[in-house]
Scaffold this motif. Sequence first.
Motif, PDB file in Angstrom:
ATOM      1  N   THR A  81     -85.756 -31.153 -13.495  1.00  0.00           N
ATOM      2  CA  THR A  81     -85.433 -30.632 -12.168  1.00  0.00           C
ATOM      3  C   THR A  81     -84.402 -29.518 -12.220  1.00  0.00           C
ATOM      4  N   GLY A  82     -84.013 -29.142 -13.388  1.00  0.00           N
ATOM      5  CA  GLY A  82     -83.017 -28.085 -13.543  1.00  0.00           C
ATOM      6  C   GLY A  82     -82.015 -28.470 -14.599  1.00  0.00           C
ATOM      7  N   CYS A  83     -81.884 -27.653 -15.636  1.00  0.00           N
ATOM      8  CA  CYS A  83     -81.001 -28.046 -16.730  1.00  0.00           C
ATOM      9  C   CYS A  83     -80.072 -26.910 -17.129  1.00  0.00           C
ATOM     10  N   ALA A  84     -79.735 -26.037 -16.199  1.00  0.00           N
ATOM     11  CA  ALA A  84     -78.769 -24.985 -16.506  1.00  0.00           C
ATOM     12  C   ALA A  84     -77.391 -25.618 -16.672  1.00  0.00           C
ATOM     13  N   SER A  85     -76.582 -25.023 -17.542  1.00  0.00           N
ATOM     14  CA  SER A  85     -75.277 -25.633 -17.835  1.00  0.00           C
ATOM     15  C   SER A  85     -74.359 -25.638 -16.632  1.00  0.00           C
ATOM     16  N   THR A  86     -74.606 -24.721 -15.692  1.00  0.00           N
ATOM     17  CA  THR A  86     -73.711 -24.640 -14.537  1.00  0.00           C
ATOM     18  C   THR A  86     -74.052 -25.655 -13.458  1.00  0.00           C
ATOM     19  N   ASP A  87     -75.225 -26.242 -13.536  1.00  0.00           N
ATOM     20  CA  ASP A  87     -75.642 -27.173 -12.479  1.00  0.00           C
ATOM     21  C   ASP A  87     -74.803 -28.446 -12.505  1.00  0.00           C
ATOM     22  N   THR A  93     -88.192 -17.771 -20.176  1.00  0.00           N
ATOM     23  CA  THR A  93     -88.019 -19.211 -20.356  1.00  0.00           C
ATOM     24  C   THR A  93     -88.474 -19.929 -19.090  1.00  0.00           C
ATOM     25  N   CYS A  94     -88.441 -21.242 -19.164  1.00  0.00           N
ATOM     26  CA  CYS A  94     -88.936 -22.059 -18.057  1.00  0.00           C
ATOM     27  C   CYS A  94     -88.030 -21.923 -16.836  1.00  0.00           C
ATOM     28  N   ILE A  95     -88.597 -22.171 -15.682  1.00  0.00           N
ATOM     29  CA  ILE A  95     -87.836 -22.029 -14.430  1.00  0.00           C
ATOM     30  C   ILE A  95     -86.706 -23.051 -14.340  1.00  0.00           C
ATOM     31  N   CYS A  96     -86.816 -24.173 -15.052  1.00  0.00           N
ATOM     32  CA  CYS A  96     -85.751 -25.179 -14.970  1.00  0.00           C
ATOM     33  C   CYS A  96     -84.473 -24.706 -15.639  1.00  0.00           C
ATOM     34  N   ARG A  97     -84.535 -23.624 -16.387  1.00  0.00           N
ATOM     35  CA  ARG A  97     -83.343 -23.078 -17.033  1.00  0.00           C
ATOM     36  C   ARG A  97     -82.541 -22.201 -16.071  1.00  0.00           C
ATOM     37  N   VAL A  98     -83.142 -21.845 -14.948  1.00  0.00           N
ATOM     38  CA  VAL A  98     -82.457 -20.960 -13.994  1.00  0.00           C
ATOM     39  C   VAL A  98     -81.465 -21.787 -13.177  1.00  0.00           C
ATOM     40  N   PRO A  99     -80.219 -21.338 -13.071  1.00  0.00           N
ATOM     41  CA  PRO A  99     -79.244 -22.098 -12.281  1.00  0.00           C
ATOM     42  C   PRO A  99     -79.681 -22.224 -10.820  1.00  0.00           C
ATOM     43  N   LEU A 135     -79.820 -28.837 -22.015  1.00  0.00           N
ATOM     44  CA  LEU A 135     -81.236 -28.489 -22.196  1.00  0.00           C
ATOM     45  C   LEU A 135     -82.148 -29.722 -22.151  1.00  0.00           C
ATOM     46  N   CYS A 136     -83.252 -29.577 -21.401  1.00  0.00           N
ATOM     47  CA  CYS A 136     -84.120 -30.736 -21.215  1.00  0.00           C
ATOM     48  C   CYS A 136     -85.086 -30.927 -22.377  1.00  0.00           C
ATOM     49  N   CYS A 137     -85.749 -29.844 -22.783  1.00  0.00           N
ATOM     50  CA  CYS A 137     -86.638 -29.965 -23.932  1.00  0.00           C
ATOM     51  C   CYS A 137     -86.801 -28.603 -24.582  1.00  0.00           C
ATOM     52  N   LEU A 138     -87.304 -28.603 -25.811  1.00  0.00           N
ATOM     53  CA  LEU A 138     -87.378 -27.343 -26.553  1.00  0.00           C
ATOM     54  C   LEU A 138     -88.452 -26.416 -26.003  1.00  0.00           C
ATOM     55  N   GLN A 139     -89.483 -27.012 -25.459  1.00  0.00           N
ATOM     56  CA  GLN A 139     -90.592 -26.202 -24.946  1.00  0.00           C
ATOM     57  C   GLN A 139     -90.114 -25.270 -23.833  1.00  0.00           C
TER      58      GLN A 139
END
Lengths: 439, 156
Positions: free
Chosen positions: B150-156, B120-126, B103-107
């Motif tokens: 730039t993207g912080c999904a766990s699968t990335d 949630t924010c688009i950066c959470r989308v894989p 996770l990049c930030c709480l916001q």
Amino acid sequence: MVRFWREHKTPDGSKYYYNIKTKQTTRERPVDFTDQEVEKKKTRLQENRQSVVFSLDVINGWKLILCQDGSRHYRHDRNEKLLDDVDDETCKELLAQLDQGKLNQLSEAAKSRYNNSGSRLYEEIVDAIAKIRNGPEEAAEGAAEEGTEESDFPSLESQSSAEEDNLIAGYGTSDDESDDRDDTDDDVNNNGNDQAGTDAISGSENFKKLFESYSLDPFSTWKLQSRKIQDDPNFYTVHKDSSREQIFEEWCADQCKGAENSVDAVGESSIESESELDSDTLEPTKYHYLSHIISKSAIGPTTLAKDIRGEQKGLFKQYKIKDTLNGKAQEAFISKLLFYYKKLDDSQRVDIFEKFLHIKTKIIKRGLRNCEKLREILSSSLPEEAFAIETQLLEMEDCIDIHGINRSLQEDVQYYVLGLKPKTTAMRAWFSKELDVSS
Amino acid sequence: MPRIKTKRTKAAPDGFDKIQSTLADFDLQLKEVQDQDASKLKAKANEGTWKVLRITHERSRYIYSLYYKRKAISKELYTWLLREKYADKMLIAKWKKRGYEKLCCLQCIQSAESNSEGNTCICRVPRSVLEKNSKDGVVTFTRCVHCGCTGCASTD
């Protein structure tokens, strides 16, 4: 060979010839121009026939050259000429150990330039040479194993032309690249991945060695530490930065674990030594550390107890004075002791201490025990290190039972008028005198 | 930002000297970024904060990995660092949960603050999902508005 005549074209398209040396221009074809052309063609042909396809580093700067016509030559780094024989003994031996069949195959491959098996053979032989160089015993085995293992599957480099790959010695493809290739053959892919796997393990080990050689900080971030090693060529043996970081994290964890263990070991040993002291009941006297601090600090005529407490805060903390004495007791003792330090110099204080012991002779003799140990101490010389001196003092104090019957001794200020070292020497002197009398 | 040191600040526990230089470097980076002039373009207005957020995120990650991954610092030092706000303890709390490892930030996970209502924010989308849902496989998303992730999904 310099070519003097140059062929050019005028704007209207007709040819003319220009001699670069004599600066002549002519529209007719000069006589020696054709000669040059023919000669050039001839040499080119020869070169082509002689053109190097494989070059193997052998040893001592010698190279084994395989030409396109399948002939074998040798070349030394220092001269450019191709030789037909080697005049270096080690090199000859090494060449004799090489698998001749494989070399023949390779020269066959060199003849037919676009045969793909060439590059694989080439790599095998390079490996074999390296093995022979490292250890002559391993070589034969290794070569044989490799031969059986790798003889039947096609080369990974099948897409790129053999000619290109062959000339590049020691080029290892990254696992990314081999993954990215559209290999249809599953076996090849598996093999490639297996190799990549084993490579990755050995690579990470080597990479960790790199960290150690640059003495990186295991408590720092990869971003900072990578700056230190990124100029090293071995840094690029691992291709992805993410995998580099992973290796670094692993290494850090290992390092920290090692450090913890060593810290634990130190802690345990110190605990052990403490417990040893405890078993010997080498407990310091009541004001032992406080007097030690005072003896160490600078004392002027106006120094007060609170000055000493302020100046030597670190030592007070280190010796945990607070745990045994409260503030008032500390201050009372310091001010009493300061009197002796201010009014008397070192020799006078030694006198006072000796007088004090003399007065208390009866009491001390009452508590005397472990005479053998005391004699042992007295027969040995005064140690050098401060710690050893202190231990000896504590042992002597233990011998007069300062924590038992003679508890009153350690309450007296006069017992503390000396620092550790003079006190120990004075004690030794007095004991040797008294013991002689008593025994 | 770490708290300002005062007389009442508790002394750092053992082992702080080992990580002090790295933390000082983070401080230096933050100072550098804060000294830079902000862009006058409205579209780039957020980019200054992105840099700051990136560095604080890195520092949090550093302390998180020191304690949980490398096990290099003691519990006391870790809690002291959190109390002195060298790391964002709420963010670290999220990293311990499954699916929030990067996770990049709480916001970015607070649906109320997101531009698109209730998500949630688009950066959470894989990345793979973004590619699948996009026309002709081209992803237009580059950085999220909140922190420049730039993207912080766990699968990335």
